[in-house]
Design a protein around this motif. Structure first.
Motif, short mmCIF file in Angstrom:
data_model
loop_
_atom_site.label_atom_id
_atom_site.label_comp_id
_atom_site.label_asym_id
_atom_site.label_seq_id
_atom_site.Cartn_x
_atom_site.Cartn_y
_atom_site.Cartn_z
N GLU A 178 0.83 -1.21 0.00
CA GLU A 178 0.00 0.00 0.00
C GLU A 178 0.86 1.26 0.00
OE1 GLU A 178 -3.00 0.61 -0.52
OE2 GLU A 178 -3.30 2.62 0.32
N ARG A 179 1.91 1.25 0.81
CA ARG A 179 2.78 2.43 0.91
C ARG A 179 3.55 2.69 -0.39
NH1 ARG A 179 5.19 1.75 7.07
NH2 ARG A 179 3.36 2.67 8.08
N THR A 180 3.83 1.63 -1.11
CA THR A 180 4.52 1.79 -2.39
C THR A 180 3.64 2.58 -3.36
OG1 THR A 180 5.76 -0.24 -2.03
CG2 THR A 180 5.59 0.52 -4.30
N ARG A 181 2.36 2.18 -3.44
CA ARG A 181 1.43 2.93 -4.29
C ARG A 181 1.24 4.36 -3.80
NH1 ARG A 181 -1.95 -1.52 -4.17
NH2 ARG A 181 -2.03 -2.66 -6.13
N ARG A 182 1.08 4.52 -2.49
CA ARG A 182 0.85 5.86 -1.94
C ARG A 182 2.03 6.78 -2.20
NH1 ARG A 182 -3.48 6.09 1.71
NH2 ARG A 182 -2.71 7.92 2.82
N THR A 183 3.23 6.23 -2.11
CA THR A 183 4.42 7.05 -2.35
C THR A 183 4.46 7.50 -3.81
OG1 THR A 183 5.61 5.89 -0.60
CG2 THR A 183 6.95 7.10 -2.18
N ALA A 184 4.21 6.56 -4.72
CA ALA A 184 4.19 6.90 -6.14
C ALA A 184 3.11 7.95 -6.41
CB ALA A 184 3.94 5.66 -6.99
N ALA A 185 1.95 7.78 -5.80
CA ALA A 185 0.85 8.73 -6.02
C ALA A 185 1.24 10.13 -5.53
CB ALA A 185 -0.41 8.25 -5.31
N GLN A 186 1.95 10.19 -4.41
CA GLN A 186 2.37 11.50 -3.89
C GLN A 186 3.42 12.16 -4.79
OE1 GLN A 186 2.61 11.66 0.71
NE2 GLN A 186 2.55 9.49 0.20
N TYR A 187 4.29 11.37 -5.38
CA TYR A 187 5.25 11.94 -6.34
C TYR A 187 4.48 12.66 -7.44
CZ TYR A 187 9.35 8.89 -5.06
OH TYR A 187 10.39 8.26 -4.46
N ILE A 188 3.50 11.96 -8.01
CA ILE A 188 2.76 12.53 -9.14
C ILE A 188 1.95 13.74 -8.67
CG2 ILE A 188 0.95 12.10 -10.86
CD1 ILE A 188 1.79 9.10 -10.72
N ALA A 189 1.29 13.59 -7.52
CA ALA A 189 0.45 14.67 -7.01
C ALA A 189 1.28 15.93 -6.74
CB ALA A 189 -0.26 14.23 -5.73
N ALA A 190 2.53 15.76 -6.36
CA ALA A 190 3.38 16.91 -6.06
C ALA A 190 4.00 17.51 -7.32
CB ALA A 190 4.47 16.52 -5.07
N GLY A 191 3.78 16.86 -8.46
CA GLY A 191 4.24 17.50 -9.69
C GLY A 191 5.18 16.70 -10.56
N ILE A 192 5.55 15.49 -10.15
CA ILE A 192 6.34 14.66 -11.07
C ILE A 192 5.41 14.23 -12.21
CG2 ILE A 192 7.64 12.50 -11.36
CD1 ILE A 192 9.06 14.51 -9.55
N ASP A 193 5.81 14.56 -13.41
CA ASP A 193 4.96 14.29 -14.57
C ASP A 193 5.40 12.98 -15.23
OD1 ASP A 193 3.67 14.17 -16.98
OD2 ASP A 193 4.14 16.24 -17.56
N PRO A 194 4.56 11.95 -15.16
CA PRO A 194 4.94 10.64 -15.70
C PRO A 194 5.19 10.67 -17.21
CG PRO A 194 2.89 10.50 -14.45
CD PRO A 194 3.20 11.96 -14.61
#
Ligand code: ADP
Ligand code: NA
Length: 330
Positions: free
Chosen positions: A59-75
């Motif tokens: 769960e934390r792996t997904r949440r961490t990735a989601a926070q990267y994107i939410a903070a502005g990392i553009d996939p």
């Protein structure tokens, strides 16, 4: 591509990133992704070097990735992927283990700190070779730049030594990377203990500002931040660590200088500064929280996105690994 390569990563070892991660790492990364071919990794293989709960880790792996994107990392611009989805990390780490001195690895201060914290029974060989896995992470992508906090300087030195050693023993193979360490504003301190760095491993969470916490929890923590008795708002890291930390956070999040924030609040009470900071933090984190929830609301889509990025990471990493195997006769 012609852009220089950048690699950085974070462990998925908590439910929410904290303000230190956001300022010291994420917000720097989002600025750098334009000029670099950037690889941002959720380093879940690193996260299993200390005791952990498997159901939480996924769960934390997904949440961490989601926070990267939410903070502005553009996939679409950066390769944002999960370490365990690229087997070359573990494979190169093994090879690098064979050229790392036992004494050399034993000098890593983070290992000494962590093994003390967890005790000898919970201290694994995996924790001992953690910095070697980190070297593999970086070298696989031929990264020239590695943006990290001051605490990672020794690990980057080891990475450079291993790259140079491999190159001279087996022939030019790896780019020798440079650490890019943010100075000054990059270190955010605990709000209850403003001489220690804000960290998820703090003893209590009272001084830890989490990106995903509800607004009222964050507000309470900021209003209760430790200051000092002289009542004057000015920046003085030595004499006034608490107030200086609040000013730093305020300045970094608003893109202003510490001096201009201190001037604005000069002659006012600490309560005013804290109220102002509550608003600044909330306006920064509210959209990140909202976007994180959105992303987590469609796990299949998030997983697809990560799988796509892992495909690209595998391609690049396997090119390096193939060359390494050839060089050493495997
Ligand atoms: P923690 O110290 O909470 O365990 P990590 O070691 O997982 O955090 O750090 C992840 C990233 O966030 C690294 O790039 C690290 O340098 C940065 N970082 C962590 N804490 C801070 C802080 N208090 N101030 C600035 N940057 C930080
Ligand atoms: Na840490």
């Amino acid at each position: 591509s012609a852009k220089p390569v950048l690699f950085s990563g974070m462990q998925p070892s908590s439910d929410s990133l904290h303000l230190g991660n956001y300022i010291g790492a994420l917000s720097q990364w989002t600025k750098m992704q334009e000029e670099y071919d950037a690889f941002f990794c959720v380093v879940n293989l690193h996260a299993i070097t200390v005791p952990q709960d498997p159901s939480e880790l996924a769960e934390r792996t997904r949440r961490t990735a989601a926070q990267y994107i939410a903070a502005g990392i553009d996939p679409a611009k950066s390769t944002l992927f999960v370490q365990s989805q690229v087997p070359a990390h573990a494979e190169l780490a093994w090879v690098l283990n064979t050229i790392t001195g036992f004494g050399e690895a034993g000098r890593m201060t983070q290992f000494k700190d962590k093994s003390q914290r967890y005790g000898s029974d919970a201290t694994s060989v995996g924790l001992f070779t953690y910095p070697v896995l980190m070297a593999a992470d970086i070298l696989l992508y031929q990264a020239a730049n590695v943006p990290v906090g001051e605490d990672q300087r020794q690990h980057i030195e080891l990475t450079r030594d291993l790259a140079g050693r491999f190159n001279s023993r087996f022939g030019e193979t790896f780019v020798v990377p440079e650490a890019q360490i943010q100075q000054g504003t990059a270190k955010i301190y605990d709000l209850q203990d403003p001489t220690s760095k804000m960290s998820k491993s703090a003893e209590t969470e009272a001084g830890l500002i989490k990106v995903l916490d509800p607004a009222n929890v964050t507000k309470k923590k900021i209003m209760r931040a430790v200051t000092d008795a002289d009542g004057e708002i000015r920046f003085d890291r030595e004499a006034k660590p608490g107030v200086s930390n609040l000013l730093t956070i305020y300045a970094v999040l608003t893109g202003r200088t510490v001096e201009s924030v201190a001037d604005e609040y000069a002659g006012r009470g600490y309560g005013d500064l804290k109220k102002g900071l509550v608003e600044v933090v909330e306006s920064t984190f509210a959209p990140v929280r909202e976007r994180t929830e959105e992303l987590l609301g469609d796990r299949a889509e998030l997983d697809r996105l990560l799988a796509g990025a892992a495909e690209r990471a595998n391609e690049v990493a396997n090119r390096t690994l193939d060359l390494v195997y050839e060089r050493i006769g495997l």
